[in-house]
Scaffold this active site. Sequence first.
Site, PDB file in Angstrom:
ATOM      1  CG  ASN A  10      -2.427  -1.866  -4.675  1.00  0.00           C
ATOM      2  OD1 ASN A  10      -2.357  -0.812  -5.462  1.00  0.00           O
ATOM      3  ND2 ASN A  10      -2.689  -3.181  -5.153  1.00  0.00           N
ATOM      4  CG  ASP A  70      -8.356 -10.172   1.660  1.00  0.00           C
ATOM      5  OD1 ASP A  70      -7.436  -9.888   1.427  1.00  0.00           O
ATOM      6  OD2 ASP A  70      -8.692 -11.309   1.952  1.00  0.00           O
ATOM      7  CB  SER A  71      -9.708  -8.055  -3.436  1.00  0.00           C
ATOM      8  OG  SER A  71      -8.581  -7.437  -3.481  1.00  0.00           O
ATOM      9  CG  PHE A 157      -3.205  -5.109  -9.851  1.00  0.00           C
ATOM     10  CD1 PHE A 157      -4.342  -4.088 -10.139  1.00  0.00           C
ATOM     11  CD2 PHE A 157      -3.214  -6.065  -8.898  1.00  0.00           C
ATOM     12  CE1 PHE A 157      -5.468  -4.196  -9.072  1.00  0.00           C
ATOM     13  CE2 PHE A 157      -4.306  -5.839  -7.867  1.00  0.00           C
ATOM     14  CZ  PHE A 157      -5.338  -5.032  -8.085  1.00  0.00           C
ATOM     15  N   GLY A 158      -2.222  -7.925 -11.338  1.00  0.00           N
ATOM     16  CA  GLY A 158      -2.679  -9.464 -10.886  1.00  0.00           C
ATOM     17  C   GLY A 158      -3.114 -10.251 -12.323  1.00  0.00           C
ATOM     18  CE1 TYR A 159      -3.782 -15.312 -10.212  1.00  0.00           C
ATOM     19  CE2 TYR A 159      -4.478 -13.802  -8.736  1.00  0.00           C
ATOM     20  CZ  TYR A 159      -3.613 -14.887  -9.360  1.00  0.00           C
ATOM     21  OH  TYR A 159      -3.276 -15.822  -7.947  1.00  0.00           O
ATOM     22  CG  HIS A 185     -13.420  -7.208  -7.611  1.00  0.00           C
ATOM     23  ND1 HIS A 185     -13.057  -6.695  -8.784  1.00  0.00           N
ATOM     24  CD2 HIS A 185     -12.446  -7.287  -6.775  1.00  0.00           C
ATOM     25  CE1 HIS A 185     -11.559  -6.660  -8.780  1.00  0.00           C
ATOM     26  NE2 HIS A 185     -11.022  -7.168  -7.352  1.00  0.00           N
TER      27      HIS A 185
END
Length: 206
Positions: A10, A70-71, A157-159, A185
Amino acid sequence: MFKILLGTNNYKKGVELSELLLSFGVGVSTLADFACGFEVVEDGKSFIENARKKAIECARFFKTPSIGEDSGLCVEALGGLPGIYSARFAATNNSNATDVENNKLLLEKLSSVPIMKRTAFYTCAAVVVDATGVIIGEAQEYCRGRILFEASGEGGFGYDPLFEIIEYHKTFAALNPAVKKTISHRARTMRKLIPSILKIKNTNLE
Ligand code: IMP
């Protein structure tokens, strides 16, 4: 310049970490810089297990100091899901699903849940190892919010379009990116790891 490898493809995560570490004289490379098809299977049972695995395997393979991270998003009304499955929440096989598919499934699963019960948090676990894979530091931090009923905002991005920071009345996708970079986070976790990263840097300079 001393460089540390962030075990991710990423590009955005790499840029974020580079900006954080620049003033400490630390550069960041990512797996995208090596283009050798190296991949770590994320089969841990927790964020920190996955982060440890990524860090150690990267360091041993590339023989360089590394960070594994990791997230994901944990929604309380869903018992913590999508959690470690965040990237592949809506996937029907073993590969990742698209952000649109994941967000659609999340809204479906929460369709009957009222706003007061839509609390959620993002978390990021990260592990710093030296060039032989020995763990020098670990951290896991959080960013709390709630899941809206529809998407809002174009960034992130993502949620992010569904994840509202309650105090700001805005989703991560609608917030100024400078704010996300400070309160996220990932930012919180990485800031905690700066002493461990500098420890490796200073050992390498000796
Ligand atoms: P990872 O690259 O395995 O850590 O994947 C984490 C997944 O969690 C991503 O694909 C996203 O779906 C989600 N995620 C993690 N951090 C964020 C964030 O900052 N914004 C939005 N989604 C995130």
